[in-house]
Design an enzyme around this catalytic site. Structure first.
Site, PDB file in Angstrom:
ATOM      1  N   GLU A 225      -5.347  -4.209  -5.140  1.00  0.00           N
ATOM      2  CA  GLU A 225      -4.332  -5.268  -5.055  1.00  0.00           C
ATOM      3  C   GLU A 225      -4.857  -6.447  -4.242  1.00  0.00           C
ATOM      4  O   GLU A 225      -4.662  -7.609  -4.610  1.00  0.00           O
ATOM      5  CB  GLU A 225      -3.054  -4.708  -4.424  1.00  0.00           C
ATOM      6  CG  GLU A 225      -2.339  -3.710  -5.334  1.00  0.00           C
ATOM      7  CD  GLU A 225      -1.160  -2.999  -4.690  1.00  0.00           C
ATOM      8  OE1 GLU A 225      -0.333  -2.467  -5.430  1.00  0.00           O
ATOM      9  OE2 GLU A 225      -1.064  -2.974  -3.440  1.00  0.00           O
TER      10      GLU A 225
ATOM     11  N   GLY B 215       0.794  -1.228   0.000  1.00  0.00           N
ATOM     12  CA  GLY B 215       0.000   0.000   0.000  1.00  0.00           C
ATOM     13  C   GLY B 215       0.819   1.267   0.000  1.00  0.00           C
ATOM     14  O   GLY B 215       0.268   2.363   0.063  1.00  0.00           O
TER      15      GLY B 215
HETATM   16  C1  5RP Z   1       1.452  -0.315  -4.039  1.00  0.00           C
HETATM   17  C2  5RP Z   1       2.189  -1.434  -3.419  1.00  0.00           C
HETATM   18  C3  5RP Z   1       3.552  -1.748  -3.950  1.00  0.00           C
HETATM   19  O1  5RP Z   1       3.587  -3.094  -4.312  1.00  0.00           O
HETATM   20  C4  5RP Z   1       4.568  -1.481  -2.875  1.00  0.00           C
HETATM   21  O2  5RP Z   1       4.427  -0.142  -2.442  1.00  0.00           O
HETATM   22  C5  5RP Z   1       6.004  -1.717  -3.388  1.00  0.00           C
HETATM   23  O3  5RP Z   1       6.314  -0.755  -4.339  1.00  0.00           O
HETATM   24  P1  5RP Z   1       7.736  -0.693  -5.043  1.00  0.00           P
HETATM   25  O4  5RP Z   1       7.809  -1.863  -5.966  1.00  0.00           O
HETATM   26  O5  5RP Z   1       7.712   0.637  -5.767  1.00  0.00           O
HETATM   27  O6  5RP Z   1       8.798  -0.721  -3.983  1.00  0.00           O
HETATM   28  O7  5RP Z   1       1.753  -2.083  -2.512  1.00  0.00           O
HETATM   29  O8  5RP Z   1       0.251  -0.059  -3.364  1.00  0.00           O
END
Ligand code: 5RP
Length: 217
Positions: free
Chosen positions: A105, A97
């Site tokens: 998601e 999140g």
């Molecule tokens: C978005 C998410 C993403 O999967 C989480 O924030 C990881 O992001 P990143 O791949 O940019 O590190 O939950 O809501």
């Protein structure tokens, strides 16, 4: 973001591509790791029939890469969902999140037979909670939910200015040491006004790929 973390994300995303069945419809998450996955999918033109997207951001990226975006209601249960995470423990429980896309998601994760989580090494933890726990709330319930999170030992901070794709707001609960993720997910889900908590524990990831290596399954 340092270069090795970015490289770890790219390696994990490219490794997840090997799990994609040609001609299938897959679920696609949100974030910088998933961006690498969408780019890899785009290079394999025609590999999949289409994707169910977890955010407006990913929808735009998928379309830019020529990938059809399909409605979950029309395509039914999915075989595979690929998404990143903000933290991952040894039980494959996740905090998600950071990109505010947690509700869609979680819906896609629930509707998928296999959830493959793609991360870099910085996301691995023994105990979840160093990353502030995102909670999507109905706007009028913001203060009510914040007080309930305080009662649970968290320090909620409103992600001011952020509106989710569903028109809601985000509270980030700092300072929680989450020793029982399944119980805390259930507890926060019961607070009136909560849409989704970013703990993915009742339905954890099935496979975790970290820095390109399959580490937990
Ligand atoms: C978005 C998410 C993403 O999967 C989480 O924030 C990881 O992001 P990143 O791949 O940019 O590190 O939950 O809501």
């Amino acid at each position: 973001m340092n270069a090795s973390a970015e490289n770890g994300k790219r390696l994990s995303a490219e490794s997840a591509l090997k799990l994609v069945e040609p001609g299938s419809v897959i679920g696609v998450g949100t974030g910088s790791t998933v961006r690498w996955f969408i780019e890899a999918l785009g290079r394999e033109r025609g590999l999949i029939e289409g994707a169910v997207s977890s955010s407006e951001q990913s929808t735009a990226l998928l379309r830019q890469h020529g990938i059809a975006v399909l409605d979950l209601n029309a395509v039914g249960p999915l075989e595979l969902y690929v998404d990143g995470a903000d933290e991952c423990n040894l039980q494959r429980h996740l905090i998600k999140g950071g990109g505010a896309a947690l509700t869609r998601e979680k819906i896609i994760a629930a509707a998928s037979a296999r959830f493959v989580c793609v991360i870099d090494g910085s996301k691995r933890v023994d105990v979840l909670g160093r990353f502030p726990l995102p909670v999507e709330v109905i706007p009028m319930a913001r203060s009510h939910v914040a007080r309930a999170l305080l009662d649970l030992g968290g320090q909620p901070v409103w992600r001011d200015g952020v509106v989710t794709d569903n028109g809601n707001w985000i509270l980030d609960a700092h300072g929680l040491a989450i020793t029982d993720p399944v119980a805390l997910e259930a507890r926060i889900n019961q607070i009136v006004g909560v849409v989704t908590v970013g703990l993915f524990a009742a339905r954890p990831a099935d496979i975790v790929i970290c820095d390109g290596e399959r580490i937990l399954a």
